[in-house]
Structure formats: C-alpha cells, structure tokens
Design a protein around this motif. Structure first.
Motif, PDB file in Angstrom:
ATOM      1  N   ALA A  90       0.843  -1.204   0.000  1.00 50.10           N
ATOM      2  CA  ALA A  90       0.000   0.000   0.000  1.00 50.10           C
ATOM      3  C   ALA A  90       0.872   1.245   0.000  1.00 50.10           C
ATOM      4  O   ALA A  90       0.651   2.173  -0.794  1.00 50.10           O
ATOM      5  N   LEU A  94       1.288   3.941  -3.092  1.00 55.93           N
ATOM      6  CA  LEU A  94       0.993   5.351  -2.796  1.00 55.93           C
ATOM      7  C   LEU A  94       2.188   6.211  -3.194  1.00 55.93           C
ATOM      8  O   LEU A  94       2.037   7.279  -3.800  1.00 55.93           O
ATOM      9  N   LEU A  98       2.261   9.298  -5.921  1.00 55.40           N
ATOM     10  CA  LEU A  98       2.674  10.663  -5.610  1.00 55.40           C
ATOM     11  C   LEU A  98       3.953  11.031  -6.369  1.00 55.40           C
ATOM     12  O   LEU A  98       4.039  12.108  -6.959  1.00 55.40           O
TER      13      LEU A  98
ATOM     14  N   TRP B  38      -7.112  -5.915   6.000  1.00 53.21           N
ATOM     15  CA  TRP B  38      -5.918  -5.138   5.634  1.00 53.21           C
ATOM     16  C   TRP B  38      -5.898  -4.849   4.133  1.00 53.21           C
ATOM     17  O   TRP B  38      -5.481  -3.759   3.722  1.00 53.21           O
ATOM     18  N   VAL B  39      -6.339  -5.811   3.309  1.00 49.19           N
ATOM     19  CA  VAL B  39      -6.389  -5.560   1.861  1.00 49.19           C
ATOM     20  C   VAL B  39      -7.390  -4.455   1.568  1.00 49.19           C
ATOM     21  O   VAL B  39      -7.145  -3.565   0.745  1.00 49.19           O
ATOM     22  N   LEU B  41      -8.130  -2.027   3.602  1.00 50.06           N
ATOM     23  CA  LEU B  41      -7.506  -0.773   4.024  1.00 50.06           C
ATOM     24  C   LEU B  41      -6.457  -0.315   3.007  1.00 50.06           C
ATOM     25  O   LEU B  41      -6.309   0.892   2.767  1.00 50.06           O
ATOM     26  N   ALA B  42      -5.742  -1.255   2.374  1.00 56.69           N
ATOM     27  CA  ALA B  42      -4.785  -0.893   1.329  1.00 56.69           C
ATOM     28  C   ALA B  42      -5.521  -0.208   0.182  1.00 56.69           C
ATOM     29  O   ALA B  42      -5.042   0.786  -0.383  1.00 56.69           O
ATOM     30  N   VAL B  45      -6.225   3.260   1.198  1.00 58.21           N
ATOM     31  CA  VAL B  45      -5.033   4.103   1.047  1.00 58.21           C
ATOM     32  C   VAL B  45      -4.990   4.657  -0.376  1.00 58.21           C
ATOM     33  O   VAL B  45      -4.736   5.841  -0.601  1.00 58.21           O
ATOM     34  N   MET B  46      -5.295   3.791  -1.360  1.00 56.85           N
ATOM     35  CA  MET B  46      -5.306   4.231  -2.753  1.00 56.85           C
ATOM     36  C   MET B  46      -6.413   5.261  -2.975  1.00 56.85           C
ATOM     37  O   MET B  46      -6.237   6.257  -3.670  1.00 56.85           O
ATOM     38  N   GLY B  49      -5.412   8.308  -1.371  1.00 57.49           N
ATOM     39  CA  GLY B  49      -4.168   8.691  -2.031  1.00 57.49           C
ATOM     40  C   GLY B  49      -4.431   9.560  -3.257  1.00 57.49           C
ATOM     41  O   GLY B  49      -3.686  10.508  -3.515  1.00 57.49           O
ATOM     42  N   GLY B  50      -5.479   9.268  -3.999  1.00 56.31           N
ATOM     43  CA  GLY B  50      -5.824  10.072  -5.168  1.00 56.31           C
ATOM     44  C   GLY B  50      -6.058  11.521  -4.794  1.00 56.31           C
ATOM     45  O   GLY B  50      -5.586  12.448  -5.463  1.00 56.31           O
ATOM     46  N   PHE B  52      -5.010  13.003  -1.967  1.00 55.97           N
ATOM     47  CA  PHE B  52      -3.759  13.577  -1.467  1.00 55.97           C
ATOM     48  C   PHE B  52      -2.859  13.978  -2.636  1.00 55.97           C
ATOM     49  O   PHE B  52      -2.158  14.988  -2.581  1.00 55.97           O
ATOM     50  N   CYS B  53      -2.891  13.183  -3.699  1.00 49.19           N
ATOM     51  CA  CYS B  53      -2.094  13.484  -4.881  1.00 49.19           C
ATOM     52  C   CYS B  53      -2.581  14.788  -5.532  1.00 49.19           C
ATOM     53  O   CYS B  53      -1.782  15.654  -5.881  1.00 49.19           O
ATOM     54  N   HIS B 215      -9.057   3.003  13.251  1.00 49.98           N
ATOM     55  CA  HIS B 215      -7.688   3.508  13.364  1.00 49.98           C
ATOM     56  C   HIS B 215      -7.208   4.056  12.020  1.00 49.98           C
ATOM     57  O   HIS B 215      -6.498   5.061  11.970  1.00 49.98           O
ATOM     58  N   PHE B 216      -7.611   3.396  10.930  1.00 51.64           N
ATOM     59  CA  PHE B 216      -7.218   3.885   9.610  1.00 51.64           C
ATOM     60  C   PHE B 216      -7.801   5.280   9.373  1.00 51.64           C
ATOM     61  O   PHE B 216      -7.112   6.189   8.896  1.00 51.64           O
ATOM     62  N   ASP B 218      -8.571   7.395  11.556  1.00 51.16           N
ATOM     63  CA  ASP B 218      -7.786   8.267  12.427  1.00 51.16           C
ATOM     64  C   ASP B 218      -6.491   8.690  11.728  1.00 51.16           C
ATOM     65  O   ASP B 218      -6.113   9.863  11.733  1.00 51.16           O
ATOM     66  N   ILE B 219      -5.808   7.726  11.095  1.00 53.81           N
ATOM     67  CA  ILE B 219      -4.534   8.020  10.427  1.00 53.81           C
ATOM     68  C   ILE B 219      -4.741   9.022   9.288  1.00 53.81           C
ATOM     69  O   ILE B 219      -3.939   9.933   9.097  1.00 53.81           O
ATOM     70  N   TYR B 223      -2.950  12.982   8.887  1.00 53.64           N
ATOM     71  CA  TYR B 223      -2.310  13.662   7.763  1.00 53.64           C
ATOM     72  C   TYR B 223      -3.108  14.884   7.301  1.00 53.64           C
ATOM     73  O   TYR B 223      -2.539  15.879   6.857  1.00 53.64           O
TER      74      TYR B 223
END
Lengths: 111, 235
Positions: A90, A94, A98, B38-39, B41-42, B45-46, B49-50, B52-53, B215-216, B218-219, B223
C-alpha cells in the motif's frame, strides 16, 4: 453423550489463536505520546523553519501514524506475515502515485 | 440447554460452532478475516491517495494561494478534532481488549464511548462547515475570497485558486466524515450485538476489524490536520 462433546469444545478453545492483549498502561502511554505530538505539530507550525515546516509537520504525522499502526492496530504483535506485505505494498503504490505525478507536474516548467 | 449445546456441536462434527467449515483452525479463520480487512484498508489508502495526490499537485502549483486559504481555517477546530479522534482510537483499543477478556459490559461501554467521540468529531466538523458557508468559502456560485499571499501583502490571491483549495478541503474532510459516519453506524451495530453477548475471547473478529477501520480513519485525519490547517501558519 453430552460430556465428551463439551470437553471437545474445550479442546478447540485451547488451540484458538493466542492473541496479544494490549495492557491498559501501554495503550494510555501511546495515547499520551500521540496527544503530545498533536500539540507539538500545532505549535511548531507557528515557528518559521523555512522549507522545513512542511517536512517537520509530515514527519510528526508519519511518526503518529506509525505508532497507531504498530500499537493500536497490533501490527507489532501479529503472527501473520502477510499483513506486513499488504501494508508495504500500500505504501509502495501510494509512493508511486505521488512520486510519478510530481515527476510530471513538478518538471513541466523545466526547459 | 446442555442438550441444545450438544446438538449444535453434533451438527458441527464435534468442533466449536464458531469455526466455519472451510477453515482448518480458528487461527487460520481469524488470520483470513484480518488479512481481508488489511487488503480493504490498502484499497482505502489508494482511494484517499488520489485526493492527497491532487492536493500535492495544486499545492505545488498555487503555493501562496493555498497558504492564504489555509490560514482562514480555525486551527482550534482541527486540533481539538485531532485530540477527539485520538481519544476515540484509545477507546477502540480498550474495546478490543475488553472483547479479548470477554468483558461484555466493558466492551459495550467502550463501543458506546467511541460512538460519542465520533459524534463529537462530526459535530465540531458541522460547526466548521457552517462557518465556511457563512464566509462564502464553499466552492460554487456564491464563492468569494479576498486575501493576499502570506508574507507578500502586495500579491492578491486568485479566488479561483483559493476555490481549488476549498474544493480539496471539502472533498477530503467530507470523504473523511463519510467514513466517520459509516464507522459510527458500524460501532452502533457492534454495540448492540456486544450487549447481547455475541462477542467473547472465543469470537471477536468484527470488533477487531472495525477497530482497524477506525484507526485507519484516524490516520487519514493525522495527515489531513497538518496539510489542511497548518501550512504557512508561520508566515
């Protein structure tokens, strides 16, 4: 008939996963560190560090995220190695998203 | 009751009813559920992530405008909400612990406290959004922005660039809030079943996976707080 059946349930319960039970003390300690970091990052934002303001802010955020992942999400104590692989991939993808985007947008004015 | 228990166990060929038939052991069953989470959550993240990018690209492009727009946010709302979320993460940790120790009432109480903290977060977020509407800082036809680039009082901020900042602000905090609302609903359901005694040391996978989700979220906020609220405060 009833007795062996129940004792067998007891036997299966024994080989149930031995999970890490986090202690209240360590959880509260991590929580306090996270709150201190939040105060720290808000305070540091008002001090002029030049370009390092962003770096410090993101470093503190990453430190907090690592604490949450390792201790609150129990990754430090997991027996499952695939969890680490999923997290690493992950973060890796990411980073690709970026880094390659900025490799484009960040260099468009270069001649 | 004892006969019922025996019948249930007979139907499961003598093994624990909590062990599903397609798993060899309970450890394997638990690890599979955890890995699936977890998969997911990954993938999350993506998803974030878009955004955030997009933030990174426009922050780089409209550096000063973003700094100016960011300073209109109230730092206290962001800081207090960060603290509220961190507190709710602690209550989730304690909820998982209570489940592992088969403490039914403690588990229910920690889950309910998590819901309360989640709602406090959403309430503060609501107050913040209301102020944005009053200030005409919500992207759209009524958007208006007057300001100068931080430490350059002679350079006016282009309202369109500030509008991009606020678009990203609402997209990112909005999607985060949607995740919070889902989380509150999730914990509401779990609190109900926890009170009914569904979870114990023998079976608490839903509690643990909902905890990972929380928790994710939260993370993500860990950021969002520095990126949206704290940039260029020193100028």
């Amino acid at each position: 008939m009833t007795e062996p059946a129940i004792s067998q349930t007891g036997a299966t319960r024994d080989d149930s996963p031995h999970e890490h039970v986090s202690s209240i003390g360590s959880s509260v300690a991590i929580w306090i560190v996270l709150l201190i970091c939040t105060g720290l990052t808000a305070g540091v934002a008002f001090i002029d560090l030049g370009p390092f303001n962003t770096i410090v802010a993101l470093s503190i955020a990453t430190f907090k995220a690592i604490l949450v992942v390792l201790f609150f999400m129990h990754v430090k104590y997991t027996h499952e190695k695939l969890t680490g692989l999923v997290i690493a991939s992950a973060i890796f993808f990411l980073f690709i998203l970026l880094a390659l985007s900025m490799a484009d947008y960040g260099t468009r004015l270069w001649r | 009751m004892a006969t019922n228990q025996a019948t249930v166990i007979d139907q499961h060929d003598g093994h624990d009813p909590a062990l599903l038939h397609h798993f060899a052991t309970k450890e394997q069953q638990k690890n599979s559920a955890s890995l699936g989470m977890w998969v997911f959550l990954a993938q999350e993240v993506m998803f974030f992530g878009g955004m955030f990018c997009a933030y990174l690209v426009y922050r780089y492009k409209y550096f000063g405008d973003f700094g100016s727009a960011s300073q209109t946010l109230n730092i206290w709302y962001g800081a207090i909400n960060t603290a509220v979320l961190l507190c709710s993460s602690l209550t989730v940790v304690l909820a998982v612990r209570a489940a592992q120790l088969s403490k039914r009432k403690a588990l229910t109480a920690w889950l309910l406290l998590t819901i309360v903290l989640g709602l406090v977060f959403l309430g503060i977020k609501g107050i913040e959004y209301k102020e944005k509407f009053e200030d005409h800082h919500v992207p759209g036809p009524s958007f208006a922005y007057h300001g100068t680039v931080p430490s350059h009082p002679d350079i006016q901020v282009d309202p369109h660039h500030a509008e991009i900042y606020f678009s990203l602000y609402f997209a990112m905090t909005g999607m985060h809030a949607v995740h919070m609302i889902i989380g509150v609903g999730l914990f509401g359901t779990l609190a109900f079943w926890a009170w009914r005694g569904k979870y114990s040391a023998n079976y608490y996978t839903p509690i643990e996976n909902a905890g990972l989700y929380w928790h994710f979220v939260d993370i993500v906020w860990i950021y969002l707080f520095p990126l949206l609220y704290l940039i260029d405060r020193h100028r």
